[in-house]
Design a protein around this motif. Structure first.
Motif, PDB file in Angstrom:
ATOM      1  N   ARG A   4      26.561 124.648  74.310  1.00  0.00           N
ATOM      2  CA  ARG A   4      26.214 124.715  75.728  1.00  0.00           C
ATOM      3  C   ARG A   4      27.474 124.683  76.590  1.00  0.00           C
ATOM      4  O   ARG A   4      27.547 125.349  77.612  1.00  0.00           O
ATOM      5  CB  ARG A   4      25.249 123.596  76.096  1.00  0.00           C
ATOM      6  N   LYS A   5      28.470 123.926  76.152  1.00  0.00           N
ATOM      7  CA  LYS A   5      29.730 123.891  76.906  1.00  0.00           C
ATOM      8  C   LYS A   5      30.465 125.226  76.751  1.00  0.00           C
ATOM      9  O   LYS A   5      31.104 125.686  77.685  1.00  0.00           O
ATOM     10  CB  LYS A   5      30.609 122.727  76.448  1.00  0.00           C
ATOM     11  N   SER A   6      30.342 125.855  75.594  1.00  0.00           N
ATOM     12  CA  SER A   6      30.952 127.178  75.411  1.00  0.00           C
ATOM     13  C   SER A   6      30.320 128.189  76.367  1.00  0.00           C
ATOM     14  O   SER A   6      31.006 129.056  76.903  1.00  0.00           O
ATOM     15  CB  SER A   6      30.791 127.647  73.965  1.00  0.00           C
ATOM     16  N   GLN A   7      29.013 128.053  76.585  1.00  0.00           N
ATOM     17  CA  GLN A   7      28.341 128.926  77.542  1.00  0.00           C
ATOM     18  C   GLN A   7      28.870 128.672  78.955  1.00  0.00           C
ATOM     19  O   GLN A   7      29.011 129.595  79.748  1.00  0.00           O
ATOM     20  CB  GLN A   7      26.834 128.727  77.495  1.00  0.00           C
ATOM     21  N   LEU A   8      29.181 127.414  79.232  1.00  0.00           N
ATOM     22  CA  LEU A   8      29.767 127.069  80.522  1.00  0.00           C
ATOM     23  C   LEU A   8      31.136 127.733  80.675  1.00  0.00           C
ATOM     24  O   LEU A   8      31.440 128.311  81.716  1.00  0.00           O
ATOM     25  CB  LEU A   8      29.880 125.544  80.631  1.00  0.00           C
ATOM     26  N   VAL A   9      31.928 127.680  79.623  1.00  0.00           N
ATOM     27  CA  VAL A   9      33.248 128.326  79.644  1.00  0.00           C
ATOM     28  C   VAL A   9      33.086 129.827  79.827  1.00  0.00           C
ATOM     29  O   VAL A   9      33.854 130.458  80.561  1.00  0.00           O
ATOM     30  CB  VAL A   9      34.037 128.020  78.344  1.00  0.00           C
ATOM     31  N   MET A  10      32.080 130.407  79.197  1.00  0.00           N
ATOM     32  CA  MET A  10      31.895 131.855  79.286  1.00  0.00           C
ATOM     33  C   MET A  10      31.516 132.288  80.708  1.00  0.00           C
ATOM     34  O   MET A  10      31.667 133.458  81.048  1.00  0.00           O
ATOM     35  CB  MET A  10      30.863 132.342  78.274  1.00  0.00           C
ATOM     36  N   GLN A  11      31.061 131.352  81.536  1.00  0.00           N
ATOM     37  CA  GLN A  11      30.830 131.682  82.946  1.00  0.00           C
ATOM     38  C   GLN A  11      32.153 131.986  83.655  1.00  0.00           C
ATOM     39  O   GLN A  11      32.181 132.696  84.648  1.00  0.00           O
ATOM     40  CB  GLN A  11      30.141 130.524  83.674  1.00  0.00           C
ATOM     41  N   LEU A  12      33.227 131.418  83.136  1.00  0.00           N
ATOM     42  CA  LEU A  12      34.543 131.640  83.729  1.00  0.00           C
ATOM     43  C   LEU A  12      35.071 133.050  83.471  1.00  0.00           C
ATOM     44  O   LEU A  12      35.820 133.586  84.287  1.00  0.00           O
ATOM     45  CB  LEU A  12      35.558 130.639  83.160  1.00  0.00           C
ATOM     46  N   VAL A  13      34.676 133.635  82.349  1.00  0.00           N
ATOM     47  CA  VAL A  13      35.225 134.933  81.949  1.00  0.00           C
ATOM     48  C   VAL A  13      35.047 135.989  83.035  1.00  0.00           C
ATOM     49  O   VAL A  13      36.031 136.605  83.468  1.00  0.00           O
ATOM     50  CB  VAL A  13      34.662 135.385  80.590  1.00  0.00           C
ATOM     51  N   PRO A  14      33.834 136.240  83.536  1.00  0.00           N
ATOM     52  CA  PRO A  14      33.715 137.278  84.568  1.00  0.00           C
ATOM     53  C   PRO A  14      34.424 136.902  85.869  1.00  0.00           C
ATOM     54  O   PRO A  14      34.912 137.779  86.585  1.00  0.00           O
ATOM     55  CB  PRO A  14      32.210 137.432  84.788  1.00  0.00           C
ATOM     56  N   LEU A  15      34.523 135.615  86.180  1.00  0.00           N
ATOM     57  CA  LEU A  15      35.238 135.193  87.382  1.00  0.00           C
ATOM     58  C   LEU A  15      36.725 135.525  87.268  1.00  0.00           C
ATOM     59  O   LEU A  15      37.337 136.021  88.217  1.00  0.00           O
ATOM     60  CB  LEU A  15      35.045 133.690  87.613  1.00  0.00           C
ATOM     61  N   ILE A  16      37.280 135.254  86.103  1.00  0.00           N
ATOM     62  CA  ILE A  16      38.695 135.558  85.869  1.00  0.00           C
ATOM     63  C   ILE A  16      38.911 137.069  85.833  1.00  0.00           C
ATOM     64  O   ILE A  16      39.879 137.584  86.392  1.00  0.00           O
ATOM     65  CB  ILE A  16      39.189 134.880  84.581  1.00  0.00           C
ATOM     66  N   GLU A  17      37.992 137.789  85.187  1.00  0.00           N
ATOM     67  CA  GLU A  17      38.106 139.247  85.135  1.00  0.00           C
ATOM     68  C   GLU A  17      38.048 139.848  86.538  1.00  0.00           C
ATOM     69  O   GLU A  17      38.797 140.777  86.842  1.00  0.00           O
ATOM     70  CB  GLU A  17      37.019 139.835  84.238  1.00  0.00           C
ATOM     71  N   ASP A  18      37.171 139.315  87.397  1.00  0.00           N
ATOM     72  CA  ASP A  18      37.099 139.795  88.786  1.00  0.00           C
ATOM     73  C   ASP A  18      38.424 139.546  89.505  1.00  0.00           C
ATOM     74  O   ASP A  18      38.929 140.420  90.213  1.00  0.00           O
ATOM     75  CB  ASP A  18      35.968 139.099  89.552  1.00  0.00           C
ATOM     76  N   GLU A  19      38.975 138.365  89.340  1.00  0.00           N
ATOM     77  CA  GLU A  19      40.246 138.040  89.974  1.00  0.00           C
ATOM     78  C   GLU A  19      41.353 138.968  89.460  1.00  0.00           C
ATOM     79  O   GLU A  19      42.214 139.412  90.217  1.00  0.00           O
ATOM     80  CB  GLU A  19      40.615 136.572  89.726  1.00  0.00           C
ATOM     81  N   MET A  20      41.289 139.281  88.163  1.00  0.00           N
ATOM     82  CA  MET A  20      42.286 140.183  87.579  1.00  0.00           C
ATOM     83  C   MET A  20      42.176 141.591  88.174  1.00  0.00           C
ATOM     84  O   MET A  20      43.195 142.226  88.451  1.00  0.00           O
ATOM     85  CB  MET A  20      42.129 140.236  86.054  1.00  0.00           C
ATOM     86  N   ARG A  21      40.953 142.071  88.381  1.00  0.00           N
ATOM     87  CA  ARG A  21      40.765 143.407  88.968  1.00  0.00           C
ATOM     88  C   ARG A  21      41.331 143.458  90.393  1.00  0.00           C
ATOM     89  O   ARG A  21      42.037 144.400  90.761  1.00  0.00           O
ATOM     90  CB  ARG A  21      39.285 143.791  88.972  1.00  0.00           C
ATOM     91  N   VAL A  22      41.018 142.439  91.183  1.00  0.00           N
ATOM     92  CA  VAL A  22      41.515 142.390  92.559  1.00  0.00           C
ATOM     93  C   VAL A  22      43.039 142.315  92.563  1.00  0.00           C
ATOM     94  O   VAL A  22      43.707 143.013  93.326  1.00  0.00           O
ATOM     95  CB  VAL A  22      40.902 141.183  93.312  1.00  0.00           C
ATOM     96  N   LEU A  23      43.575 141.475  91.698  1.00  0.00           N
ATOM     97  CA  LEU A  23      45.024 141.323  91.623  1.00  0.00           C
ATOM     98  C   LEU A  23      45.703 142.607  91.162  1.00  0.00           C
ATOM     99  O   LEU A  23      46.769 142.973  91.664  1.00  0.00           O
ATOM    100  CB  LEU A  23      45.373 140.163  90.688  1.00  0.00           C
TER     101      LEU A  23
END
Length: 161
Positions: A4-23
């Motif tokens: 369940r905590k891994s699923q929580l971490v996986m919520q970060l993946v698209p957030l980081i990917e979005d930030e990477m696209r903008v950057l």
């Protein structure tokens, strides 16, 4: 629990990917501005091209940090914490302050990102942040004091997962 905590971490993946696209878009613009013919200095005080170059360099470094963060998150092992364990990295900590409960996820990176855990908001903090530092090695039942904006805030450690 660690699944369940891994699923929580996986919520970060698209957030980081979005930030990477903008950057990346911003980096492309800064790089273009640094090399554009109009960026050539008109006199010795004209630093537009140089400033754009510095900006592109900083954005390139941040993009590399985000890529490293993403790789680390995707391969990080989650630890399950028992009620009598000391708080450490990958702990999901419930704190109470003035009768209000809040959840914090301690990760080595990703500070400030907001996630969701069973319908509740979760804020990612790092062990280097003031709250993260204060939480390290504490246990359920401990009181944590953090100075923020000249004010000392007290939190009760209610639960550690």
């Amino acid at each position: 629990m660690s699944d369940r905590k891994s699923q929580l971490v996986m919520q970060l993946v698209p957030l980081i990917e979005d930030e990477m696209r903008v950057l990346q878009k911003s980096l492309d613009s800064a790089s273009e501005a640094a090399t554009h013919p109009e960026a050539k200095p008109e006199n010795k005080y004209d630093t537009r091209g140089l400033e754009a170059s510095y900006l592109a360099g900083a954005q390139r470094e941040r993009l590399q940090e985000l890529k490293s963060m993403l790789l680390l998150l995707q391969n990080m092992a989650m630890r399950d914490f028992a009620e009598d364990d000391k708080i450490g990295p990958t702990a999901l900590v419930e704190l109470e302050q003035d009768g209000r409960s809040s959840l914090y996820f301690i990760l080595p990176l990703g500070a400030g990102f907001g996630l969701q855990w069973e319908g509740q908001p979760v804020l990612v903090v790092t062990p280097q942040a003031p709250l993260g530092q204060a939480l390290m090695n504490k246990m359920v039942g401990d009181v944590v004091k953090v100075k923020a904006g000249g004010v000392i805030k007290e939190y009760d450690v209610v639960r550690v997962l």
